[in-house]
Scaffold this motif. Structure first.
Motif, PDB file in Angstrom:
ATOM      1  N   SER A  32      -2.338 -14.804 -15.504  1.00 25.82           N
ATOM      2  CA  SER A  32      -2.158 -13.684 -14.555  1.00 25.82           C
ATOM      3  C   SER A  32      -3.393 -13.862 -13.662  1.00 25.82           C
ATOM      4  O   SER A  32      -4.486 -14.415 -14.331  1.00 25.82           O
ATOM      5  N   ARG A  33      -3.749 -13.330 -12.499  1.00 25.67           N
ATOM      6  CA  ARG A  33      -4.656 -13.150 -11.697  1.00 25.67           C
ATOM      7  C   ARG A  33      -4.506 -11.750 -11.388  1.00 25.67           C
ATOM      8  O   ARG A  33      -3.629 -11.035 -10.886  1.00 25.67           O
ATOM      9  N   PRO A  34      -5.731 -11.150 -11.517  1.00 29.86           N
ATOM     10  CA  PRO A  34      -5.951  -9.759 -11.313  1.00 29.86           C
ATOM     11  C   PRO A  34      -5.991  -9.578  -9.614  1.00 29.86           C
ATOM     12  O   PRO A  34      -5.871 -10.428  -8.941  1.00 29.86           O
ATOM     13  N   LEU A  35      -5.619  -8.218  -9.246  1.00 24.86           N
ATOM     14  CA  LEU A  35      -5.473  -8.132  -7.537  1.00 24.86           C
ATOM     15  C   LEU A  35      -6.632  -8.614  -7.011  1.00 24.86           C
ATOM     16  O   LEU A  35      -7.996  -8.079  -7.440  1.00 24.86           O
ATOM     17  N   LYS A  36      -6.714  -9.250  -5.657  1.00 22.93           N
ATOM     18  CA  LYS A  36      -7.812  -9.760  -5.050  1.00 22.93           C
ATOM     19  C   LYS A  36      -7.479  -9.340  -3.900  1.00 22.93           C
ATOM     20  O   LYS A  36      -6.427  -9.387  -3.243  1.00 22.93           O
ATOM     21  N   LEU A  37      -8.664  -9.132  -3.171  1.00 24.23           N
ATOM     22  CA  LEU A  37      -8.431  -9.073  -1.382  1.00 24.23           C
ATOM     23  C   LEU A  37      -7.803 -10.277  -0.915  1.00 24.23           C
ATOM     24  O   LEU A  37      -8.219 -11.325  -1.079  1.00 24.23           O
ATOM     25  N   ASP A  68       1.814  14.925  30.705  1.00 23.99           N
ATOM     26  CA  ASP A  68       0.966  13.750  30.600  1.00 23.99           C
ATOM     27  C   ASP A  68       0.257  13.807  29.265  1.00 23.99           C
ATOM     28  O   ASP A  68      -0.251  14.784  28.604  1.00 23.99           O
ATOM     29  N   VAL A  69       0.408  12.488  28.424  1.00 20.92           N
ATOM     30  CA  VAL A  69      -0.257  12.293  27.280  1.00 20.92           C
ATOM     31  C   VAL A  69      -1.218  11.122  27.141  1.00 20.92           C
ATOM     32  O   VAL A  69      -0.904  10.230  28.010  1.00 20.92           O
ATOM     33  N   THR A  70      -2.322  11.127  26.473  1.00 20.60           N
ATOM     34  CA  THR A  70      -2.936  10.018  26.121  1.00 20.60           C
ATOM     35  C   THR A  70      -2.946   9.973  24.643  1.00 20.60           C
ATOM     36  O   THR A  70      -3.239  11.010  24.061  1.00 20.60           O
ATOM     37  N   ASP A  71      -3.268   8.676  24.087  1.00 22.66           N
ATOM     38  CA  ASP A  71      -3.207   8.762  22.604  1.00 22.66           C
ATOM     39  C   ASP A  71      -4.124   7.455  22.130  1.00 22.66           C
ATOM     40  O   ASP A  71      -3.702   6.367  22.621  1.00 22.66           O
ATOM     41  N   LEU A  72      -5.101   7.750  21.484  1.00 24.99           N
ATOM     42  CA  LEU A  72      -6.041   6.376  21.214  1.00 24.99           C
ATOM     43  C   LEU A  72      -5.683   6.518  19.562  1.00 24.99           C
ATOM     44  O   LEU A  72      -6.086   7.217  18.696  1.00 24.99           O
ATOM     45  N   SER A  73      -5.230   5.178  19.156  1.00 26.44           N
ATOM     46  CA  SER A  73      -4.603   5.181  17.742  1.00 26.44           C
ATOM     47  C   SER A  73      -5.613   4.060  17.081  1.00 26.44           C
ATOM     48  O   SER A  73      -5.842   2.950  17.532  1.00 26.44           O
ATOM     49  N   ASN A  74      -6.004   4.217  16.061  1.00 29.96           N
ATOM     50  CA  ASN A  74      -6.812   2.992  15.314  1.00 29.96           C
ATOM     51  C   ASN A  74      -6.266   3.209  13.593  1.00 29.96           C
ATOM     52  O   ASN A  74      -6.310   4.257  13.034  1.00 29.96           O
ATOM     53  N   GLY A  75      -6.302   2.157  13.161  1.00 33.15           N
ATOM     54  CA  GLY A  75      -5.753   1.995  11.844  1.00 33.15           C
ATOM     55  C   GLY A  75      -6.265   0.793  11.100  1.00 33.15           C
ATOM     56  O   GLY A  75      -6.385  -0.386  11.846  1.00 33.15           O
ATOM     57  N   ILE A  76      -6.585   0.941   9.626  1.00 33.06           N
ATOM     58  CA  ILE A  76      -6.941  -0.056   9.092  1.00 33.06           C
ATOM     59  C   ILE A  76      -5.858  -0.399   7.778  1.00 33.06           C
ATOM     60  O   ILE A  76      -5.515   0.795   7.185  1.00 33.06           O
ATOM     61  N   GLU A  77      -5.621  -1.374   7.265  1.00 38.68           N
ATOM     62  CA  GLU A  77      -4.794  -1.742   6.264  1.00 38.68           C
ATOM     63  C   GLU A  77      -5.474  -2.940   5.326  1.00 38.68           C
ATOM     64  O   GLU A  77      -5.728  -4.083   5.999  1.00 38.68           O
ATOM     65  N   ILE A  78      -5.517  -2.436   4.076  1.00 35.56           N
ATOM     66  CA  ILE A  78      -6.159  -3.413   3.206  1.00 35.56           C
ATOM     67  C   ILE A  78      -5.039  -4.001   2.213  1.00 35.56           C
ATOM     68  O   ILE A  78      -4.539  -3.052   1.583  1.00 35.56           O
ATOM     69  N   LYS A  79      -4.937  -5.208   2.005  1.00 34.15           N
ATOM     70  CA  LYS A  79      -3.975  -5.761   1.238  1.00 34.15           C
ATOM     71  C   LYS A  79      -4.398  -6.680   0.047  1.00 34.15           C
ATOM     72  O   LYS A  79      -5.499  -7.463   0.284  1.00 34.15           O
ATOM     73  N   LEU A  80      -4.007  -6.328  -1.078  1.00 33.70           N
ATOM     74  CA  LEU A  80      -4.465  -6.933  -2.378  1.00 33.70           C
ATOM     75  C   LEU A  80      -3.359  -7.730  -2.832  1.00 33.70           C
ATOM     76  O   LEU A  80      -2.254  -6.775  -3.052  1.00 33.70           O
ATOM     77  N   VAL A  81      -3.674  -8.673  -3.389  1.00 34.59           N
ATOM     78  CA  VAL A  81      -2.463  -9.568  -4.041  1.00 34.59           C
ATOM     79  C   VAL A  81      -3.099 -10.113  -5.334  1.00 34.59           C
ATOM     80  O   VAL A  81      -4.066 -10.496  -5.542  1.00 34.59           O
ATOM     81  N   GLY A  82      -2.088  -9.932  -6.205  1.00 33.53           N
ATOM     82  CA  GLY A  82      -2.445 -10.652  -7.555  1.00 33.53           C
ATOM     83  C   GLY A  82      -1.137 -11.042  -8.333  1.00 33.53           C
ATOM     84  O   GLY A  82       0.039 -10.746  -7.829  1.00 33.53           O
ATOM     85  N   TRP A  83      -1.099 -11.636  -9.503  1.00 34.24           N
ATOM     86  CA  TRP A  83       0.119 -12.125 -10.148  1.00 34.24           C
ATOM     87  C   TRP A  83      -0.154 -11.584 -11.618  1.00 34.24           C
ATOM     88  O   TRP A  83      -1.029 -11.562 -12.426  1.00 34.24           O
ATOM     89  N   PRO A  85       1.314 -11.255 -15.927  1.00 34.82           N
ATOM     90  CA  PRO A  85       1.448 -12.155 -16.917  1.00 34.82           C
ATOM     91  C   PRO A  85       3.102 -12.795 -16.882  1.00 34.82           C
ATOM     92  O   PRO A  85       3.172 -14.175 -17.172  1.00 34.82           O
ATOM     93  N   LYS A  86       4.097 -12.345 -16.025  1.00 33.78           N
ATOM     94  CA  LYS A  86       5.161 -12.874 -15.933  1.00 33.78           C
ATOM     95  C   LYS A  86       5.367 -13.656 -14.752  1.00 33.78           C
ATOM     96  O   LYS A  86       6.507 -13.958 -14.280  1.00 33.78           O
ATOM     97  N   GLY A  87       4.420 -13.771 -13.998  1.00 30.33           N
ATOM     98  CA  GLY A  87       4.209 -14.675 -12.656  1.00 30.33           C
ATOM     99  C   GLY A  87       4.820 -13.835 -11.654  1.00 30.33           C
ATOM    100  O   GLY A  87       5.230 -14.545 -10.539  1.00 30.33           O
ATOM    101  N   ARG A  88       5.013 -12.782 -11.613  1.00 28.75           N
ATOM    102  CA  ARG A  88       5.363 -12.070 -10.427  1.00 28.75           C
ATOM    103  C   ARG A  88       4.237 -11.753  -9.595  1.00 28.75           C
ATOM    104  O   ARG A  88       3.169 -11.130  -9.949  1.00 28.75           O
TER     105      ARG A  88
END
Lengths: 435, 74
Positions: A32-37, A68-83, A85-88
């Motif tokens: 298994s591999r722990p969650l990593k960025l 009339d509308v103005t909208d400034l949108s900013n977002g950040i998304e961080i994805k961690l991936v790991g496996w 012990p069952k290989g999932r």
């Protein structure tokens, strides 16, 4: 006898030899591999809209109906991936977004048109998915929260699953629930006058208390309208709105160049489905009332996607959706996007989308409802109209990263939207993926 | 009123899948299908436009976006 002894001796040696074999250590066993960025996404967009006949002013086509509308949108998304012990494969995605908007119609929540025009929306998200590549299945759960200025806050929860078929298909389903609390901010002229509060500062004039769009209590001189004092924010009652949906999709590879998807959603909403600061003016009265809509709504959209790789450079992305609901709206949406690969790592994607809908049975324009109507709204989102959305995008994804940095994908997209209701908007978005 | 278009749509979808007579496609034949722009869902960069379309239009859903929830107050 000798033959028997030799046979037994041979068997004994064979058995001993068999036990003497050392089982080599399985070095290929899965660990298994722990969650990593894995990746970080930054998404920014700017939306600009001009419109008249805003719902806040009851669809008034005059100056008060400015939308009339103005909208400034900013977002950040961080994805961690790991496996595990069952290989999932485990994917944990956390996101945070912030929108800053200005809305001309918001100023008219206060009948004078001097209400606050700006607001901020914050929305964190968290998703966790487990994918079993050997079985071709995945399972996920997610949570979402959103709070917009003082108007509402919303909690969303979802769970999803998917399973691949033996014939290059995949079935997936998602159950979602959104639990909203809408702050019952009414148009200022509809806030009951506190008739018990009289006499201010010895002037002898009556005072009234109103609640502004920002949730603050103001004390006004009833005769002159002069603001006498601004109080702290007060607790305004809220109404709930719950939205439940079941989404199903089936995707299928049709041939080495084509794949399609069938998408079906079934959505049910219950609770307060209007907005408390949307006015309606009746034909026979100059006084506004708050829009009134049924407390239940059932939506049924069905969509088809079909993507085709034409030659080596051109992709055709087609989409059609039919929508119907129990408020009387039927709509059709057709879109086509054509990404053209200038190089294998740089593409330009012009797109066009056409939308048409029929009106809800509860909609009527400014001053066309009558007091006999059970439900009424002048929100033009529920009117009959058509809209066109056209634009283009670019995508850069060189194998070694953009300029050999961790920036692996850069996407930029611009679109121009126009409706027959006179609403026109432009949106530009930038998406950066860092690996 | 509602049922008729649904019948038409169902027939169209069924017809599409039947007529296409899917070919068996091996993994090594999927290089085009695995292209990032062949994805069968909306891309992340479309998030803002899906958001405003959901509020400016009376319909939503069947596109990977939300079918409810949120305000769209302005």
């Amino acid at each position: 006898m000798k033959r028997v002894c030799l046979t037994i001796t041979g068997l004994v040696f064979t058995i001993l030899a068999a036990f003497s074999q050392q089982t080599p250590r399985d070095t290929t066993a899965f660990r298994s591999r722990p969650l990593k960025l894995d990746e970080v996404n930054i998404l920014s967009s700017y939306y600009d809209q001009t419109a008249n006949k805003s719902a806040v002013s009851g669809g008034d086509p005059g100056p008060r109906g400015i939308g009339d509308v103005t909208d400034l949108s900013n977002g950040i998304e961080i994805k961690l991936v790991g496996w595990d012990p069952k290989g999932r494969k485990n994917t944990l995605t956390g996101g945070f977004g912030m929108d800053n908007h200005t809305a001309a119609s918001q100023a008219y929540v206060d009948s004078s048109g001097h209400g606050k025009r700006t607001g901020t929306r914050l929305y964190p998200t968290l998703d966790w998915t487990i994918a079993n590549d050997q079985r071709g299945t995945s399972f996920g759960i997610g949570a979402y929260y959103s709070a917009e200025h003082n108007y509402y806050h919303s909690l969303g929860l979802n769970t999803s699953f998917s399973a691949k078929t033996h014939h290059n298909g995949e079935f997936s389903g998602k159950l979602s629930g959104y639990f909203d609390h809408i702050v019952m901010i009414k148009p200022s002229e509809l806030i009951p006058v506190d008739s018990a509060a009289v006499s201010s500062g010895g002037s002898g004039d009556s005072v009234v208390y109103i609640t502004t769009a920002s949730g603050r209590t103001e004390t006004l001189n009833y005769n002159t309208g002069q603001v006498l004092s601004k109080g702290d924010k007060v607790s305004i009652p809220t109404s709930s709105r719950n939205s439940y949906s079941a989404s199903f999709s089936f995707t299928q590879i049709i041939n080495p160049r084509m794949q399609g998807a069938l998408l079906v959603d079934l959505a049910y909403q219950t609770g307060y489905l209007g907005l408390p600061f949307h006015r309606v003016y009746f034909a026979d009265s100059a006084t506004a009332v708050v829009e009134k809509l049924p407390s239940q709504r059932v939506k049924l959209p069905v969509g088809i996607r079909l993507n085709y790789f034409l030659g080596d450079r051109i992709i055709l992305r087609g989409y059609y959706r039919f929508y119907t609901d129990n408020w009387g709206i039927h709509s059709h949406t057709v879109s086509l996007e054509i990404p053209v690969k200038i190089t294998p790592f740089f593409s330009v994607s012009p797109f066009y989308r056409y939308y048409v809908q029929s009106a809800s049975r509860y909609f009527a324009p400014y001053k066309q409802h009558t007091a006999a109507d059970e439900y009424f709204t002048s929100n033009y989102a529920l009117s009959a109209f058509s809209g066109q959305y056209v634009g283009t995008g670019i995508r850069v994804a060189p194998p070694g990263g953009v300029l050999h940095t961790h920036l692996s994908v850069l996407e930029l997209r611009y679109g121009h939207y126009s409706e027959t209701t006179n609403l026109v908007s432009n949106v530009i978005a930038l998406d950066l993926t860092f690996k | 009123m509602i049922i008729k278009p649904l019948y038409v749509l169902t027939a169209a979808v069924t017809g599409m899948y039947c007529l296409c007579s899917c070919q068996p496609v091996k993994e090594y034949q999927k290089n085009r299908l695995n292209d990032a722009e062949m994805t069968l869902s909306n891309r992340r960069i479309e998030k803002e436009e899906l958001n405003f379309q959901g509020y400016r239009e009376g319909s939503s859903g069947a596109n990977g976006g939300k079918t409810g929830g949120g305000c769209g107050c302005n």
